[in-house]
Design a protein around this motif. Structure first.
Motif, short mmCIF file in Angstrom:
data_model
loop_
_atom_site.label_atom_id
_atom_site.label_comp_id
_atom_site.label_asym_id
_atom_site.label_seq_id
_atom_site.Cartn_x
_atom_site.Cartn_y
_atom_site.Cartn_z
N PHE A 157 0.93 -1.18 0.02
CA PHE A 157 0.02 -0.11 -0.16
C PHE A 157 0.87 1.13 0.09
O PHE A 157 2.19 0.94 0.16
CB PHE A 157 -0.89 0.04 1.28
N PRO A 158 0.34 2.47 -0.47
CA PRO A 158 1.06 3.73 -0.54
C PRO A 158 2.18 3.75 1.01
O PRO A 158 1.63 3.61 1.97
CB PRO A 158 0.18 4.78 -0.52
N GLU A 159 3.14 4.34 0.72
CA GLU A 159 4.02 4.65 1.80
C GLU A 159 3.67 5.46 2.85
O GLU A 159 2.79 6.71 2.70
CB GLU A 159 5.33 5.14 1.35
N GLN A 160 3.76 5.33 4.24
CA GLN A 160 3.58 6.05 5.49
C GLN A 160 4.81 6.10 6.16
O GLN A 160 5.97 5.63 6.06
CB GLN A 160 2.67 5.63 6.11
N ARG A 161 4.88 7.49 6.95
CA ARG A 161 6.12 7.62 7.41
C ARG A 161 6.77 6.75 8.43
O ARG A 161 7.90 6.47 8.59
CB ARG A 161 6.07 9.21 8.34
N ASP A 162 5.77 6.17 9.23
CA ASP A 162 6.32 5.19 10.34
C ASP A 162 5.92 3.89 10.20
O ASP A 162 6.19 3.15 11.28
CB ASP A 162 5.99 5.87 11.69
N THR A 197 6.05 -1.71 11.65
CA THR A 197 6.02 -0.38 12.39
C THR A 197 7.49 -0.09 12.77
O THR A 197 8.01 -1.02 13.59
CB THR A 197 4.99 -0.36 13.71
N ALA A 198 7.85 1.03 12.60
CA ALA A 198 9.09 1.53 13.02
C ALA A 198 9.11 2.26 14.41
O ALA A 198 8.10 2.98 14.74
CB ALA A 198 9.63 2.55 11.91
N GLU A 255 -6.70 0.48 4.91
CA GLU A 255 -5.69 0.89 3.74
C GLU A 255 -6.47 0.80 2.34
O GLU A 255 -5.99 1.57 1.39
CB GLU A 255 -4.43 0.14 4.13
N MET A 256 -6.90 -0.53 2.32
CA MET A 256 -7.52 -0.76 1.09
C MET A 256 -8.56 0.24 0.69
O MET A 256 -8.72 0.80 -0.66
CB MET A 256 -8.10 -2.20 1.07
N GLU A 257 -9.50 0.42 1.59
CA GLU A 257 -10.48 1.57 1.47
C GLU A 257 -10.00 3.00 0.94
O GLU A 257 -10.27 3.68 -0.01
CB GLU A 257 -11.27 1.78 2.60
#
Length: 231
Positions: free
Chosen positions: A31-36, A54-55, A221-223
């Motif tokens: 899915f599209p990237e997220q920061r953390d 999760t970072a 995320e999919m929605e």
């Protein structure tokens, strides 16, 4: 916490490993990237997995939960990008080595070594058949390959020491690795876990993983992806 070091691999050596040990075909969509955090779905032939990474201050944690194959196919259809590869696990001493022959988005061969802590990772000497290390090069992560592709894949030359080193590995003969002294675990260290139904045992204490939360997050995320595609 799982620490990974990643190396390029000569294509002829990757083919030899697969011929000798086989491989499991996998498709992983991101899915599209997220920061953390990052979220993905992996299809392993007849098995589907939802994966959340999760970072945090102590490193990356990972949670997985199994889903029906039909759901995995539906999630892959709305992912932002995919990587298609064949994976061969190779136990080397007490390390787990994963050899990946990436088919899509472009041909690439990689070998990944997993460690339980940073000291162990630093002490590990790459085997003679490993190519250049790309651990710190974000272009060679599965997520980057799926979402951004790779403009150019370097050609790794084959050498006699590399071939002989691989034959030693396949015959369970390994170079001596330095011993890492056991130390106390860092405070509040959270290990990477594979989510399962019911509690898991960690250090004698039960840890409950909520699979509903994982699946709810993935469906969200999919929605969001579907809504973005409609706009």
């Amino acid at each position: 916490m799982t620490i990974r070091r990643r190396f390029l691999l000569a294509s002829s050596l990757a083919r030899l490993i697969q011929r000798e040990r086989g491989g499991l075909r996998q498709v992983e969509g991101f899915f599209p990237e997220q920061r953390d955090r990052s979220s993905s779905v992996r299809l392993e032939e007849n098995r589907g997995l939802l994966i959340l990474r999760t970072a945090g201050p102590q490193g990356e944690t990972e949670e997985q939960t199994e889903v029906p194959v039909a759901h995995a196919h539906a999630l892959l259809d709305v992912c932002a990008g995919e990587v298609d590869y064949s994976r061969t696990p190779l136990p080397i001493g007490h390390h787990q080595v994963l050899v990946d022959q990436i088919i899509r988005p472009r041909t690439l061969h990689l070998v990944t070594v997993e460690f339980s802590n940073e000291a162990e990772a630093r002490a590990f000497h790459p085997l003679p058949w490993f190519g250049p290390e790309v651990t710190e090069d974000a272009r060679y992560t599965n997520q980057s390959l799926a979402l951004r592709g790779l403009d150019e894949a370097p050609e790794i030359p084959l050498s006699d020491p590399a071939l002989n080193g691989l034959l030693d590995t396949l015959e369970n003969r390994f170079p001596v690795q330095p011993r890492v002294p056991l130390g106390r675990a860092a405070a509040k260290q959270v290990p990477a876990t594979k989510a399962q139904a019911g509690p898991a045992q960690t250090g004698g204490q039960a840890v409950q993983v909520n699979l509903d939360d994982i699946e709810t997050a993935m469906m969200a995320e999919m929605e969001r992806t579907l809504q973005k595609n409609r706009t």
